[in-house]
Write an enzyme that holds these catalytic residues in place. Structure first.
Site, PDB file in Angstrom:
ATOM      1  N   ASP A 104    -102.962 -43.345  36.274  1.00 48.09           N
ATOM      2  CA  ASP A 104    -101.998 -42.802  35.611  1.00 48.09           C
ATOM      3  C   ASP A 104    -101.463 -41.599  36.330  1.00 48.09           C
ATOM      4  OD1 ASP A 104    -101.468 -44.298  33.637  1.00 48.09           O
ATOM      5  OD2 ASP A 104    -102.737 -43.597  32.146  1.00 48.09           O
ATOM      6  N   GLU A 139     -92.183 -21.768   8.203  1.00 48.54           N
ATOM      7  CA  GLU A 139     -92.317 -20.406   9.420  1.00 48.54           C
ATOM      8  C   GLU A 139     -93.528 -20.337  10.166  1.00 48.54           C
ATOM      9  OE1 GLU A 139     -90.772 -17.449  11.512  1.00 48.54           O
ATOM     10  OE2 GLU A 139     -89.759 -18.889  10.182  1.00 48.54           O
ATOM     11  N   ARG A 169    -105.280 -44.049  24.302  1.00 56.22           N
ATOM     12  CA  ARG A 169    -105.137 -45.046  25.203  1.00 56.22           C
ATOM     13  C   ARG A 169    -106.308 -44.739  26.438  1.00 56.22           C
ATOM     14  NH1 ARG A 169    -102.598 -43.303  29.728  1.00 56.22           N
ATOM     15  NH2 ARG A 169    -101.521 -45.555  29.754  1.00 56.22           N
ATOM     16  N   PRO A 210     -96.241 -24.237  18.699  1.00 57.17           N
ATOM     17  CA  PRO A 210     -95.727 -23.755  19.777  1.00 57.17           C
ATOM     18  C   PRO A 210     -96.406 -22.713  20.698  1.00 57.17           C
ATOM     19  CG  PRO A 210     -93.948 -23.652  18.163  1.00 57.17           C
ATOM     20  CD  PRO A 210     -95.417 -24.109  17.452  1.00 57.17           C
TER      21      PRO A 210
END
Length: 266
Positions: free
Chosen positions: A185, A132, A170, A105
């Protein structure tokens, strides 16, 4: 390209790596995808990969030794394959050191631009954490990139690793059936993608725009550009601030804003 994922749950990747576009890319020899259990690199007889944090606190922290050993083993393996030129190896060895990616994160937000950057590499190693967090020495002395797929916390790095892998693979030449798909895209051009239509021409009274049936390619391209601008302005106007708009883009954008009853920006 070669992608190795270090994880405590390699079974999670079986279906993802073996199906759809990723599975076909491997069948074509365009990419090698492998999930490796880094518990196998623990020297503990119980396969321990985590421990309590120094200084106290809740949760467990991933130990550095298994992760370092796993990455070292991958580097040695790839070096051996490259030097031996083993029969059946459809992929050449990397020309550059691999990018070692920590999924966490705290990392930089994953974007299409980052996917395009990573797609130019030969070898990616992704590390999926649990518990953790990671011993800080992994961050400081092993990884080259830290990536987050969003401002939220998951139980582990496996799902982010799948997302990053899919997004990167991709983009490799030959992976998608239509080579222009990745180019147009959303986000690749800096804009959200324009609307798409297919058969039938009319469904429940809703018709395909006439211009798409005209066969006039330059007019169609102009319509698509204007609709991409419209969709971006309506849904992600922040993207327009980062884009260098042409004179025609600005004119179309002014028309769109006027039609929506908003004063065009200068």
């Amino acid at each position: 390209m070669r992608v190795d994922v270090l994880t405590l749950f390699p079974e999670m990747f079986t279906g993802v790596f073996g199906s759809s576009i990723l599975g076909k890319a491997q069948e074509k020899g365009l990419v090698s995808l492998k999930a490796i259990n880094f518990r196998d690199y623990s020297e503990s007889k119980h396969g321990t990969v985590d421990d309590t944090p120094y200084g106290g606190g809740g949760g467990m922290v991933l130990k550095p030794e298994p992760i370092f050993r796993a990455v070292e083993a991958l580097l040695n393996e790839q070096a051996a394959h490259s030097s031996q030129g083993e029969p059946g190896q459809c992929l050449s060895g990397p020309k550059r050191p691999p990018r070692v990616i920590l999924l966490c994160p705290q990392g930089e937000s994953f974007t299409q631009a980052k996917a395009e950057e990573l797609a130019r590499e030969d070898h990616l190693i992704m590390i999926c954490g649990h518990y953790e967090g990671y011993d800080e020495r992994i961050r400081e002395h092993l990884v080259t990139d830290e990536i987050s797929v969003g401002d939220y916390v998951l139980t582990g790095g496996e799902l982010p690793a799948m997302v990053v892998t899919d997004s990167v693979v991709r983009l490799l030449p030959g992976v998608l059936g239509n080579e222009t798909s990745a180019v147009t895209d959303s986000f690749s051009t800096g804009l959200l993608e324009y609307p798409h239509y297919t058969r039938p021409v009319e469904y429940q009274g809703w018709k395909v725009p006439d211009i798409l049936l005209s066969g006039h390619h330059s007019n169609i391209e102009a319509w698509r550009r204007k609709e991409a601008l419209r969709r971006t302005w309506e849904r992600r106007p922040d993207l327009l601030d980062k884009l260098e708009l042409t004179k025609q883009d600005k004119q179309w954008l002014a028309e769109i804003q006027t039609a929506e009853g908003q004063k065009p920006k200068a």
